[in-house]
Design a protein around this motif. Structure first.
Motif, PDB file in Angstrom:
ATOM      1  N   GLU A  23       0.832  -1.210   0.000  1.00  0.00           N
ATOM      2  CA  GLU A  23       0.000   0.000   0.000  1.00  0.00           C
ATOM      3  C   GLU A  23       0.867   1.261   0.000  1.00  0.00           C
ATOM      4  N   LYS A  26       1.381   1.788  -3.591  1.00  0.00           N
ATOM      5  CA  LYS A  26       0.139   2.206  -4.260  1.00  0.00           C
ATOM      6  C   LYS A  26      -0.239   3.651  -3.935  1.00  0.00           C
ATOM      7  N   THR A  27      -0.122   4.033  -2.660  1.00  0.00           N
ATOM      8  CA  THR A  27      -0.494   5.407  -2.297  1.00  0.00           C
ATOM      9  C   THR A  27       0.464   6.409  -2.932  1.00  0.00           C
ATOM     10  N   LYS A  30      -0.575   6.687  -6.587  1.00  0.00           N
ATOM     11  CA  LYS A  30      -1.830   7.428  -6.729  1.00  0.00           C
ATOM     12  C   LYS A  30      -1.613   8.929  -6.505  1.00  0.00           C
ATOM     13  N   THR A  31      -0.789   9.258  -5.531  1.00  0.00           N
ATOM     14  CA  THR A  31      -0.492  10.665  -5.269  1.00  0.00           C
ATOM     15  C   THR A  31       0.194  11.299  -6.468  1.00  0.00           C
ATOM     16  N   VAL A 149       1.578   5.341   5.447  1.00  0.00           N
ATOM     17  CA  VAL A 149       0.552   4.920   4.483  1.00  0.00           C
ATOM     18  C   VAL A 149      -0.802   5.525   4.837  1.00  0.00           C
ATOM     19  N   ASN A 152      -1.062   9.242   4.250  1.00  0.00           N
ATOM     20  CA  ASN A 152      -1.167   9.547   2.816  1.00  0.00           C
ATOM     21  C   ASN A 152      -2.585   9.255   2.317  1.00  0.00           C
ATOM     22  N   VAL A 153      -3.157   8.125   2.728  1.00  0.00           N
ATOM     23  CA  VAL A 153      -4.530   7.795   2.322  1.00  0.00           C
ATOM     24  C   VAL A 153      -5.498   8.860   2.827  1.00  0.00           C
ATOM     25  N   LEU A 156      -5.201  11.756   0.547  1.00  0.00           N
ATOM     26  CA  LEU A 156      -5.777  11.429  -0.764  1.00  0.00           C
ATOM     27  C   LEU A 156      -7.297  11.526  -0.707  1.00  0.00           C
ATOM     28  N   ASN A 157      -7.882  11.040   0.382  1.00  0.00           N
ATOM     29  CA  ASN A 157      -9.335  11.135   0.540  1.00  0.00           C
ATOM     30  C   ASN A 157      -9.795  12.583   0.568  1.00  0.00           C
TER      31      ASN A 157
END
Length: 167
Positions: A23, A26-27, A30-31, A149, A152-153, A156-157
């Protein structure tokens, strides 16, 4: 459960799977994808008065990750010194992120994330359980890695809910 444990758990609960190292990748991707598609003008957007611009938010991610990296390194190496907290608002106010171009901020984020990936992927699994004290609270190396993680999520949200619909 203490307030600190609740604070940490709110971020840990955002991690989509048990594979937190996956993750982390992945994060980061995505960022980078979101920020790569922004214009300079869009990156200066803040969704409300007193809220960070997208540039400031990106540098906040890098700054926070650097602080967490140091805590991981110190505790993984057995450092018993208590580490200080940090004031994210003070850091953001002194970052001058809006004066930088988006490309440089994104490059910095990518390098910081790569550094986290190398650090976390090369630690001996035994040290993930090492405990240290940061900002007056006990925390493990593994939990700090997971906080990178979850933090960062979290942002992102916020970007997806409060920034992207408007720009």
């Amino acid at each position: 459960m203490t307030d600190f444990q609740k604070y940490v758990q709110r971020y840990l609960d955002l991690i989509p799977s048990h594979d937190w190292l996956g993750e982390l990748n992945k994060t980061g991707e995505k960022t980078v994808e979101i920020y790569t598609n922004l214009s300079e003008e869009q990156s200066l957007f803040a969704y409300a008065e007193g809220k960070w611009t997208l540039k400031e938010l990106l540098l906040h991610l890098s700054d926070t990750e650097r602080v967490f990296q140091y805590r991981i390194l110190a505790f993984a190496r057995g450092d018993k010194n208590e580490l200080p907290g940090f004031d994210e608002e003070l850091y953001a106010n002194q970052s001058f992120a809006n004066e930088r171009d988006l490309k440089s901020l994104l490059e910095e984020y990518q390098l910081v994330r790569k550094s986290s990936q190398i650090l976390l992927n090369t630690l001996n699994p035994l040290v993930l359980k090492n405990i240290g004290i940061a900002n007056g609270n006990q925390i493990s190396v593994e939990t700090i890695g997971k906080l990178i993680v979850g933090h960062n999520v979290h942002h992102l949200n916020i970007i997806e809910e409060r920034y992207l619909p408007v720009i």
